[in-house]
Design a protein around this motif. Structure first.
Motif, PDB file in Angstrom:
ATOM      1  N   THR A  98      39.879  37.300  31.488  1.00  0.00           N
ATOM      2  CA  THR A  98      39.337  38.111  30.396  1.00  0.00           C
ATOM      3  C   THR A  98      38.498  37.261  29.450  1.00  0.00           C
ATOM      4  OG1 THR A  98      41.441  37.837  29.201  1.00  0.00           O
ATOM      5  CG2 THR A  98      41.163  39.856  30.482  1.00  0.00           C
ATOM      6  N   GLU A 104      38.186  43.282  28.392  1.00  0.00           N
ATOM      7  CA  GLU A 104      39.421  43.616  27.691  1.00  0.00           C
ATOM      8  C   GLU A 104      40.633  43.544  28.598  1.00  0.00           C
ATOM      9  OE1 GLU A 104      37.398  46.700  24.438  1.00  0.00           O
ATOM     10  OE2 GLU A 104      38.701  47.473  26.027  1.00  0.00           O
ATOM     11  N   HIS A 105      40.421  43.780  29.885  1.00  0.00           N
ATOM     12  CA  HIS A 105      41.542  43.800  30.828  1.00  0.00           C
ATOM     13  C   HIS A 105      41.089  43.244  32.167  1.00  0.00           C
ATOM     14  CE1 HIS A 105      45.319  45.106  32.618  1.00  0.00           C
ATOM     15  NE2 HIS A 105      44.645  45.651  33.622  1.00  0.00           N
ATOM     16  N   GLU A 259      40.208  48.535  27.990  1.00  0.00           N
ATOM     17  CA  GLU A 259      41.583  49.009  27.841  1.00  0.00           C
ATOM     18  C   GLU A 259      41.721  50.481  28.221  1.00  0.00           C
ATOM     19  OE1 GLU A 259      44.297  47.538  27.421  1.00  0.00           O
ATOM     20  OE2 GLU A 259      43.625  45.529  26.889  1.00  0.00           O
ATOM     21  N   GLU A 260      40.644  51.251  28.081  1.00  0.00           N
ATOM     22  CA  GLU A 260      40.679  52.676  28.401  1.00  0.00           C
ATOM     23  C   GLU A 260      41.115  52.930  29.841  1.00  0.00           C
ATOM     24  OE1 GLU A 260      37.503  56.440  28.607  1.00  0.00           O
ATOM     25  OE2 GLU A 260      36.840  54.421  28.029  1.00  0.00           O
ATOM     26  N   ALA A 262      42.722  50.460  31.804  1.00  0.00           N
ATOM     27  CA  ALA A 262      43.638  49.408  32.238  1.00  0.00           C
ATOM     28  C   ALA A 262      44.833  49.965  33.006  1.00  0.00           C
ATOM     29  CB  ALA A 262      44.106  48.592  31.042  1.00  0.00           C
TER      30      ALA A 262
END
Length: 426
Positions: A98, A104-105, A259-260, A262
């Protein structure tokens, strides 16, 4: 820089002497096979665009006791006991990935690039959904809709192509196809497209038709890590990649996302498409990510591109037709037809002279060309002057009817003898 001939001939074999000695005592038959492969890699030119030389540290992680550990699940949520060190290794790999790519992930468990693409489709799509991707005839991967692959059997793929004159992606045509077919997802990426992809343009097209954007960055991700190619991470919903090729890690895959997505990605990898994680490979990925974050890797990545551009120009001077008239990456796609050869015949002549590469489809015509790359030879320490020498050997081999192959092969051995594959890492 080149090393002495004496050191060159001894270096790769000395590096693995202990391991090969142990294997010879235990299993001499396999020791002979592995020793033969070491010799093959050492005394021929490795120009397959999808291959590279890992560092001894990456190989050490691959051969570590983590190879013994069963670790289904994710850190702190495993299905087996005794996973404390496995958890630590995976957390390190994720944190490094990352940070390296600004994502983010990261999911670092996919066993391959194809496994990563399968999981990406599983996270976002359902069987029967329409997907727009580069057609196989223009450099699309098997996972981009081949009827022999799960992708072509489970989804309705629509292929876009390249401009017949320039060989470049026709973004206006991509947009027109997206408007006509309203795909659930658009895939951008290729196994033989040598130019940078305009991820911002793909993002705009995807947004216009309400599609997910999946970047298959298996080839350029190492260049992205070294700042030598644009990153798809700010634009794509999911980025699928391999950890070998230019990135110089172990054979394997990964997925980067926000993250949406992940949780959907993680569930698509485990338990939907894979079970036990290969913890030795994940540790080796962590080593490679750490190496790629060092300043020396950025120098390497830019040198890979510089070498590819010089090699492409020199091959053109030898009479080959270079697709797209050059390259932005480590990849070169060439047509040997001006020399009276197709891709398969050219590959055979080159292999006989000790130069290893692939064939590939050529746009607009049922013909095959050759695909090569500069990642491995750059890892060995070769520079632009050496690319010119390689092109000369190329031309000589392609013009040879077999009578001069041994002489060309000797010149290849002389060149590789000055650049042993693991000396640059040691």
């Amino acid at each position: 820089m080149p090393v002495t001939a004496e050191a060159a001939s001894a270096a790769p074999h000395a590096l693995f002497a202990q391991e090969l000695g142990l294997l010879r005592r235990q299993d001499p038959e396999l020791a002979e096979v592995i020793g033969g492969e070491l010799r093959r890699q050492s005394d021929s030119l490795q120009l397959i665009a999808a291959e590279n030389f890992t560092s001894p540290a990456v190989l050490a992680a691959l051969g570590s006791p983590l190879a013994n550990k069963y670790a289904e699940g994710y850190p702190s949520a495993r299905h087996h006991g005794g996973c404390e060190q496995a958890d630590a290794a995976e957390r390190i790999a994720v944190a490094r990935a990352t940070a390296l790519f600004g994502a983010e992930h990261a999911n670092v468990q996919p066993h391959s690039g194809s496994s990563a693409v399968l999981a990406a489709y599983a996270a976002l799509l359902r069987p029967g959904d329409t997907v727009l991707a580069l057609g196989l005839a223009y450099g699309g991967h098997l996972t981009h809709g081949s009827p022999a692959n799960f992708s072509g059997r489970w989804f309705d793929f629509v292929g876009y192509g390249v401009d017949p004159e320039t060989g470049l992606i026709d973004y206006a045509r991509v947009r027109a196809l997206a408007r006509a077919h309203r795909p659930k997802a658009i895939v951008c990426g290729s196994i033989s497209y040598p130019r940078h992809i305009d991820y911002a343009e793909f993002r705009d097209i995807a947004d216009e038709v309400g599609a997910y954007l999946i970047a298959d960055a298996a080839h350029p991700i190492g260049l992205v890590a070294g700042g030598a190619a644009p990153s798809p991470v700010p634009y794509a919903d999911l980025v699928c990649a391999t950890t070998h090729k230019v990135l110089r890690g172990p054979r394997g895959g990964m997925i980067l996302c926000g993250e949406e997505y992940a949780e959907r990605v993680d569930r698509a990898v485990f338990p939907f498409t894979q079970a036990g994680a290969q913890m030795n490979a994940i540790a080796a990925k962590a080593v490679a990510f750490g190496e790629a974050a060092a300043p020396a890797f950025a120098v390497y990545a830019h040198r890979v591109v510089d070498n590819a551009r010089v090699l492409a120009g020199a091959l053109e001077a030898e009479g080959l037709r270079i697709i797209t008239d050059g390259t932005d990456t480590h990849l070169i796609t060439a047509d040997p037809a001006p020399l009276g050869l197709d891709g398969r015949a050219a590959r055979g002549r080159l292999a006989a002279a000790g130069m290893v590469m692939d064939t590939c489809g050529l746009p607009y015509g049922d013909r095959r060309g050759i695909r090569l790359g500069t990642a491995a030879v750059t890892t060995q320490g070769m520079r632009q002057a050496d690319m010119a020498q390689i092109a000369g050997l190329f031309g000589a081999a392609l013009r040879d009817d077999g009578r001069e192959a041994s002489g060309i092969r000797a010149q290849v051995r002389e060149l590789t003898g000055r650049f042993p594959p693991f000396a640059a890492h040691s």
